[in-house]
Design an enzyme around this catalytic site. Sequence first.
Site, PDB file in Angstrom:
ATOM      1  N   TRP A 143       0.881  -1.298  -0.133  1.00 33.22           N
ATOM      2  CA  TRP A 143       0.084   0.032   0.124  1.00 33.22           C
ATOM      3  C   TRP A 143       0.839   1.148   0.029  1.00 33.22           C
ATOM      4  O   TRP A 143       1.707   1.375   0.604  1.00 33.22           O
ATOM      5  CB  TRP A 143      -0.858  -0.178   1.524  1.00 33.22           C
ATOM      6  CG  TRP A 143      -1.322   1.433   1.533  1.00 33.22           C
ATOM      7  CD1 TRP A 143      -0.883   2.402   2.314  1.00 33.22           C
ATOM      8  CD2 TRP A 143      -2.775   1.804   1.198  1.00 33.22           C
ATOM      9  NE1 TRP A 143      -1.629   3.447   2.401  1.00 33.22           N
ATOM     10  CE2 TRP A 143      -2.696   2.960   1.657  1.00 33.22           C
ATOM     11  CE3 TRP A 143      -3.670   1.418   0.341  1.00 33.22           C
ATOM     12  CZ2 TRP A 143      -3.903   3.978   1.377  1.00 33.22           C
ATOM     13  CZ3 TRP A 143      -4.785   2.111  -0.014  1.00 33.22           C
ATOM     14  CH2 TRP A 143      -5.069   3.567   0.726  1.00 33.22           C
ATOM     15  N   ASP A 146       0.176   9.178   0.915  1.00 31.70           N
ATOM     16  CA  ASP A 146       0.913  10.397   0.701  1.00 31.70           C
ATOM     17  C   ASP A 146       2.543  10.258   0.118  1.00 31.70           C
ATOM     18  O   ASP A 146       3.067   9.394   0.862  1.00 31.70           O
ATOM     19  CB  ASP A 146       0.860  11.251   1.819  1.00 31.70           C
ATOM     20  CG  ASP A 146      -0.419  11.134   2.775  1.00 31.70           C
ATOM     21  OD1 ASP A 146      -1.172  10.632   2.033  1.00 31.70           O
ATOM     22  OD2 ASP A 146      -0.292  11.626   3.650  1.00 31.70           O
ATOM     23  N   TRP A 170      -4.108   0.325   3.841  1.00 27.22           N
ATOM     24  CA  TRP A 170      -3.508   1.062   4.847  1.00 27.22           C
ATOM     25  C   TRP A 170      -3.211   0.277   6.160  1.00 27.22           C
ATOM     26  O   TRP A 170      -3.895  -0.272   6.789  1.00 27.22           O
ATOM     27  CB  TRP A 170      -4.581   2.368   5.093  1.00 27.22           C
ATOM     28  CG  TRP A 170      -3.830   3.284   5.788  1.00 27.22           C
ATOM     29  CD1 TRP A 170      -3.121   4.405   5.275  1.00 27.22           C
ATOM     30  CD2 TRP A 170      -3.457   3.555   7.383  1.00 27.22           C
ATOM     31  NE1 TRP A 170      -2.552   5.149   6.247  1.00 27.22           N
ATOM     32  CE2 TRP A 170      -3.003   4.663   7.664  1.00 27.22           C
ATOM     33  CE3 TRP A 170      -4.318   2.734   8.354  1.00 27.22           C
ATOM     34  CZ2 TRP A 170      -2.745   5.093   8.981  1.00 27.22           C
ATOM     35  CZ3 TRP A 170      -4.041   3.192   9.525  1.00 27.22           C
ATOM     36  CH2 TRP A 170      -3.225   4.492   9.685  1.00 27.22           C
ATOM     37  N   ARG A 267      -0.471  16.985  12.828  1.00 25.07           N
ATOM     38  CA  ARG A 267       0.561  16.174  12.067  1.00 25.07           C
ATOM     39  C   ARG A 267       1.107  16.774  10.787  1.00 25.07           C
ATOM     40  O   ARG A 267       0.739  17.856  10.320  1.00 25.07           O
ATOM     41  CB  ARG A 267      -0.187  14.829  11.776  1.00 25.07           C
ATOM     42  CG  ARG A 267      -1.392  14.947  11.079  1.00 25.07           C
ATOM     43  CD  ARG A 267      -1.809  13.474  10.713  1.00 25.07           C
ATOM     44  NE  ARG A 267      -3.139  13.692   9.925  1.00 25.07           N
ATOM     45  CZ  ARG A 267      -4.603  13.551  10.606  1.00 25.07           C
ATOM     46  NH1 ARG A 267      -4.483  13.412  12.108  1.00 25.07           N
ATOM     47  NH2 ARG A 267      -5.515  13.443   9.806  1.00 25.07           N
ATOM     48  N   ASP A 268       1.935  15.806  10.101  1.00 23.20           N
ATOM     49  CA  ASP A 268       2.557  16.248   8.616  1.00 23.20           C
ATOM     50  C   ASP A 268       3.324  17.407   8.681  1.00 23.20           C
ATOM     51  O   ASP A 268       3.308  18.552   7.895  1.00 23.20           O
ATOM     52  CB  ASP A 268       1.254  16.360   7.697  1.00 23.20           C
ATOM     53  CG  ASP A 268       0.192  15.073   7.972  1.00 23.20           C
ATOM     54  OD1 ASP A 268       0.537  14.146   8.266  1.00 23.20           O
ATOM     55  OD2 ASP A 268      -0.717  15.415   7.308  1.00 23.20           O
ATOM     56  N   TRP A 406      -9.530   9.193  -0.400  1.00 34.25           N
ATOM     57  CA  TRP A 406      -9.875   8.132   0.961  1.00 34.25           C
ATOM     58  C   TRP A 406     -11.109   7.510   0.974  1.00 34.25           C
ATOM     59  O   TRP A 406     -11.299   6.525   1.451  1.00 34.25           O
ATOM     60  CB  TRP A 406      -9.527   9.045   2.117  1.00 34.25           C
ATOM     61  CG  TRP A 406      -8.170   9.318   2.596  1.00 34.25           C
ATOM     62  CD1 TRP A 406      -7.470  10.587   2.785  1.00 34.25           C
ATOM     63  CD2 TRP A 406      -7.295   8.040   2.924  1.00 34.25           C
ATOM     64  NE1 TRP A 406      -6.091  10.137   2.954  1.00 34.25           N
ATOM     65  CE2 TRP A 406      -6.097   8.760   3.080  1.00 34.25           C
ATOM     66  CE3 TRP A 406      -7.317   6.835   2.964  1.00 34.25           C
ATOM     67  CZ2 TRP A 406      -4.985   8.051   3.575  1.00 34.25           C
ATOM     68  CZ3 TRP A 406      -6.323   6.042   3.265  1.00 34.25           C
ATOM     69  CH2 TRP A 406      -5.006   6.752   3.658  1.00 34.25           C
TER      70      TRP A 406
HETATM   71  C1  FRU Z   1      -3.276  12.245   4.535  1.00 36.56           C
HETATM   72  C2  FRU Z   1      -3.046  11.333   5.787  1.00 36.56           C
HETATM   73  C3  FRU Z   1      -1.933  12.533   6.649  1.00 36.56           C
HETATM   74  C4  FRU Z   1      -1.518  11.385   7.470  1.00 36.56           C
HETATM   75  C5  FRU Z   1      -1.250  10.016   6.601  1.00 36.56           C
HETATM   76  C6  FRU Z   1      -1.356   8.629   7.196  1.00 36.56           C
HETATM   77  O1  FRU Z   1      -3.573  11.414   3.652  1.00 36.56           O
HETATM   78  O2  FRU Z   1      -4.189  11.336   6.429  1.00 36.56           O
HETATM   79  O3  FRU Z   1      -2.503  13.376   7.482  1.00 36.56           O
HETATM   80  O4  FRU Z   1      -0.118  11.489   7.817  1.00 36.56           O
HETATM   81  O5  FRU Z   1      -2.278  10.389   5.741  1.00 36.56           O
HETATM   82  O6  FRU Z   1      -1.071   7.842   6.650  1.00 36.56           O
END
Ligand code: FRU
Length: 623
Positions: A143, A146, A170, A267-268, A406
């Site tokens: 899988w 991002d 995922w 996050r991110d 998603w």
């Molecule tokens: C975006 C997301 C991010 C997170 C990641 C988890 O697609 O939800 O915010 O870090 O995917 O896989």
Amino acid sequence: MSTSIFKKGFACTGLLLALASCQNNPQAKITVVEQNDTLTVLEIANPTPYILLPIEESAPEAKVCLSTGDPGDTEMDIRLAQNQVDYLIPFALPTDDDKATLRIRMAPKDNICWQKMELTHTVDSTNVDPFRPVYHHTPLYGWMNDANGLVYKDGEYHLFYQYNPYGSMWGNMHWGHSVSQDLIHWEPFPVALERDTLGQIFSGSSVVDKDNTAGFGPGAIIAFYTSASDKNGQIQCMAYSTDNARTFTKYEKNPILTPFDGLKDFRDPKVFWYEPQKKWVMIVSADKEMRFYSSTNLKDWTYMSAFGAGYGAQPNQFECPDMVELPVDGDENNKKWALLVNINPGCLFGGSATEYFVGDFDGNKFTCDTKPEVAKWLDWGKDHYATVCFSNTGDRVIAVPWMSNWQYANIVPTSQFRSANALPRELSLFTEGNDIYVAANPVKEVENIRQEAQQLPDFEVKDTYAIDTLLADNQGAYEMCFTLQPNAANISGFKLKNSKGEEVNIYLDQKAGKVVMDRTQSGIVEFGKDATLHQKETENMGAKNAVNYIDNFALATWAPTKKSSNHQFRIFVDKCSVELFVDGGKIAMTNLVFPNEPYNSVEFYNDKGSSTIKDMHIYELKL
Ligand code: FRU
């Protein structure tokens, strides 16, 4: 002997509860030392490099741990087959010891998986998936979501990505890694960051620390990511590489940033250098806003400001920020910042999408040029998400989208791999009316994989005009470009078709001021039916327990366009995707499609008068 993990014909005979041995390595043997419905302990004598684990995608996740006695031993969530085996995935074993122990929780003892495990020396991940793109990046197996940590250094583009090596759904977020010298040919590299005891390795960014501000060495590549777990929540961490991303070391004092208010969605991290104040800036998505931090050493971060609450499409969950400075209409003396905000949900057509805000940044705070209700979209399709840009590419701003949504990413009809990246795109700013927008164009490097061109003489379309064969040997990977003059037509468009009656219908609706891509008849679409019970609607209909099917996939997406005497169309098709760029990237529209056969003809049509097609080229694209 190598073992294909997606075909039959395995290297070693299966595990028959008590014993299994690998023909290639007769000493290798699996023994069940303990087994009940909640725990199984397997001991592997003289381990081969991999044990292949049977996966059933509809099975619940079991917990699989290579037990070494180290506090860093981490359980992976793996859908071990209960009743049937969809495919096998390799799980690495240590070969420097004469014994390996696997502790597997939550996989009942009568699961079929115990009979189907295999020991093997090598893994054959040759493509077996008919929908695997030819010139778009995908993981070899497993899988992907991002793009992460995009960074350029010493002639190499590094594309890290959200990766589950233990199944094509995922889970177990690692950073996968691929490397390219031209953004088109990608070489798979070993996993860069593995899920660990602090959590899953969620999305983030990388920088090149030229001046050694962090002390890991001049030119170190430093990756920033979110560790996500139920226990610790979402916390920001870093890892560094002093060998051009061949290996990473996680910083021993992680985490480097936690939310000051205990926010759950935090996050991110996107990190970039802000030259005017000689400092680093980090943007972190924080539920429904972006938070800005600064640092001089990449380790200690100070909160500066937040942007976004109430801005853009609602309702939204902000994810994966990026912010880039670009000249407006090519004018180096007039630059603006574009803040990319990935939101889920919020897409006009359902699910996830990338919006952006244009404005100013003074080193502390982002100020948006437009009113909160204005939403601008980087792409008008349904399969463009988590888009972020490379760092260290000089004046070029190159974005890489994840090509899915998603709503259905986990159930699209592929299995060896799930998800590709859309073509890398070069971003620029242009003015229209009083506003500034971002244009997205495929990077010029894609032109290097054009095979021979078919150039058509200009033609008039009265009712319809068919080109029966796009390519003599159509592998489903090509580019088509032309200028469309709608003349008096309200609707003028074209259908990409195959012999099974499947088609993608792309058209200009001058009256409504729209460019539309309709994939309702594009091929396999049923997986997108979402059987959600819509309480309100069903009650209105008086049918209390009726199920309403929402079609998340079989639909059309559209973008607004101005009336014009001609429009430039550029279309990229690659097995399971159609990317449309109109008028030099002023409109980008990316949609997945799953045709049962490549579309190999095109039918132009219009509703009245005659439209004109000029400068039409068709190129096969091949690596
Ligand atoms: C975006 C997301 C991010 C997170 C990641 C988890 O697609 O939800 O915010 O870090 O995917 O896989």
